[in-house]
Motif scaffolding. Structure first.
Motif, short mmCIF file in Angstrom:
data_model
loop_
_atom_site.label_atom_id
_atom_site.label_comp_id
_atom_site.label_asym_id
_atom_site.label_seq_id
_atom_site.Cartn_x
_atom_site.Cartn_y
_atom_site.Cartn_z
N ALA A 331 0.83 -1.20 0.00
CA ALA A 331 0.00 0.00 0.00
C ALA A 331 0.87 1.26 0.00
CB ALA A 331 -0.92 0.00 1.22
N ARG A 334 2.10 1.93 -3.64
CA ARG A 334 0.98 2.39 -4.47
C ARG A 334 0.57 3.81 -4.11
NH1 ARG A 334 -1.28 -2.98 -3.23
NH2 ARG A 334 -2.63 -1.88 -1.75
N LEU A 348 -6.57 8.80 -4.86
CA LEU A 348 -6.52 7.52 -4.16
C LEU A 348 -7.63 7.43 -3.12
CD1 LEU A 348 -4.57 5.01 -3.98
CD2 LEU A 348 -3.55 6.15 -2.00
N ASP A 349 -8.23 6.25 -3.01
CA ASP A 349 -9.11 5.90 -1.89
C ASP A 349 -8.22 5.21 -0.87
OD1 ASP A 349 -10.76 4.48 -0.09
OD2 ASP A 349 -12.37 4.33 -1.56
N ASN A 350 -7.83 5.94 0.18
CA ASN A 350 -6.84 5.42 1.12
C ASN A 350 -7.29 4.14 1.82
OD1 ASN A 350 -4.69 7.45 0.90
ND2 ASN A 350 -6.22 8.86 1.71
N ALA A 352 -9.41 1.84 0.69
CA ALA A 352 -9.36 0.74 -0.27
C ALA A 352 -7.92 0.32 -0.54
CB ALA A 352 -10.05 1.16 -1.57
N ASN A 353 -7.03 1.30 -0.59
CA ASN A 353 -5.63 0.98 -0.83
C ASN A 353 -5.04 0.17 0.32
OD1 ASN A 353 -3.04 1.23 -2.21
ND2 ASN A 353 -2.48 2.70 -0.62
N ASP A 356 -5.81 -3.47 0.07
CA ASP A 356 -5.45 -4.11 -1.21
C ASP A 356 -6.69 -4.44 -2.04
OD1 ASP A 356 -2.82 -4.00 -0.31
OD2 ASP A 356 -2.84 -6.06 0.44
N LYS A 359 -10.00 -2.12 -6.64
CA LYS A 359 -9.99 -0.77 -7.20
C LYS A 359 -9.65 0.18 -6.06
CE LYS A 359 -12.86 2.48 -9.87
NZ LYS A 359 -14.21 2.69 -10.44
N ILE A 360 -8.60 0.99 -6.21
CA ILE A 360 -8.12 1.82 -5.10
C ILE A 360 -8.21 3.31 -5.38
CG2 ILE A 360 -6.59 0.01 -4.24
CD1 ILE A 360 -4.24 1.55 -5.54
N SER A 361 -8.84 3.70 -6.48
CA SER A 361 -9.06 5.12 -6.77
C SER A 361 -10.43 5.53 -6.22
CB SER A 361 -8.99 5.37 -8.27
OG SER A 361 -9.82 4.45 -8.97
#
Length: 395
Positions: A331, A334, A348-350, A352-353, A356, A359-361
């Motif tokens: 993470a 990324r 970024l969607d922190n 979600a990042n 893992d 989709k992390i945006s």
């Protein structure tokens, strides 16, 4: 006709394998996977049957041939009723002529041997794996699947070096690698987001070996690796992009031999060389040592530079994809990359990042950012089934 295929990925100190069922699905079904590691030292055989815990067995001293014999013997013991219809092999270099999965015969093996100077740290072991499997299963088709093939056919400006044109004609070009991984991601993107998959995408294959690829319509347009697997991003132990003048200096002024220079560039550089600690991103992220943090910052910085440069080759991009060990699990890396590209509209969607997610945006991002596990073994299995004519898989 066989109902299963085996994939093999033979390296200098390990041989990875996977067993798949042949079927009409898009992706063959995994039955078991594992590897023999520690070849030449203290070999261990690790295997996981789908859905079960992994098991490990210590082995006696062996080479790649012995490792493959152990793998195939285990498959025969564990699954005595199956029929192996073909064996697929990852081969790093196919050169200019071998540009598609190929059933291996004696002339093909001879052609692969001619390519050893282009990939001296990989090709000999790939060939050893092919030869061992041919000997163990002489009547089973062996299919070579090439890491360079996905990048074949790019434009002159993306393949050539600014050397005299005769060097280009001789085949001294930017070949690109990690092609089996990129091809798998390109096909998965058609399932995940088919509209954006037909546009421009940049894929970051970040692992112990690392590279970037810009795609248009699922085809390679430009990639960070070049003539060898040294170019582009810094990696676990490889240097990445470097001024050739520095190499000339090391040879001419510091008296390095070619072997010493090769060892420096392939084995002693990258994250390991910068940190002085480890080539493993997990160890670096767990460390408070300033050089560990500096190595991570260097890695992120050059990924951002590479993505921005590749975006120019395809006129911007509709999706960014992280894959491979670091890309799928770090993470921190990324976040460093995406936050550093906010000027391109990436957000970024922190949360979600950190977990893992696929989709992390966030919803305000100009383009989606995906985390998509790669599966080179499944790609090899699919190619092997098709090349050996076992059964036509769905496209």
């Amino acid at each position: 006709m066989g109902d299963h295929v085996v994939t093999l990925n033979a390296g200098s100190s390990s041989v990875k394998f996977a067993l798949f069922t042949v079927g009409a699905a898009v992706w063959p079904r995994l039955v078991a996977a594992g590897k023999v590691e520690g070849i030449g030292a203290t070999p261990r055989f690790r295997v996981r049957v789908a859905g079960d815990e992994a098991s490990e067995t210590q082995l006696g001293l062996l080479d790649q041939k012995g490792a493959i014999a152990e793998i195939l013997a285990w498959i025969e013991r564990a699954y005595p009723d199956i029929a192996i219809g073909a064996i697929g092999h990852r081969v790093v270099h196919g050169g200019l002529r071998l540009t598609a999965p190929t059933v291996v015969d004696d002339p093909t093996l001879a052609a692969l041997r001619e390519l050893i100077p282009l990939a001296p740290l990989h090709q000999p072991y790939n060939i050893a794996g092919l030869e061992a499997a041919r000997q163990a299963f002489p009547h089973v088709p062996q299919v070579a699947c090439f890491d360079t093939a996905f990048h074949h056919g790019r434009a002159f400006v993306d393949e050539a070096y600014a050397l005299p044109y005769s060097y280009y004609e001789r085949g001294l070009r930017r070949f690109g690698f990690h092609g089996l991984s990129y091809e798998y991601i390109a096909r998965r993107m058609r399932e995940i987001d088919p509209i954006r998959a037909e546009g421009g995408a940049i894929v970051a294959h970040l692992g112990n070996g690392a590279s970037l690829c810009a795609m248009k319509g699922g085809r390679s347009v430009a990639t960070s690796m070049g003539f060898s697997t040294l170019d582009g991003l810094a990696m676990g132990t490889r240097c990445g992009q470097i001024d050739p003048g520095l190499l000339l200096y090391l040879l001419q002024s510091e008296g390095m031999s070619a072997d010493e220079l090769s060892r420096l560039l392939y084995d002693d550089s990258g994250l390991l060389g910068l940190s002085g600690l480890s080539s493993d991103m997990r160890a670096l992220e767990a460390s408070n040592a300033p050089r560990a943090g500096a190595a991570i910052d260097y890695f992120i910085h050059h990924i951002k530079m590479g993505i921005a440069a590749l975006a120019a080759t395809i006129g911007g991009f509709d999706a960014l994809v992280f894959t491979a060990g670091i890309g799928e699990r770090s993470a921190r890396v990324r976040a460093g990359v995406v936050d550093g590209l906010d000027w391109l509209g990436l957000k970024l969607d922190n949360e979600a990042n950190m977990r893992d997610a696929g989709k992390i945006s966030d919803a305000m991002s100009r383009a989606p950012v995906f985390v998509t596990p790669t599966n080179e073994e499944a790609m090899i299995a699919r190619h092997t089934i098709e090349a050996a004519g076992l059964e036509r898989v769905v496209t």
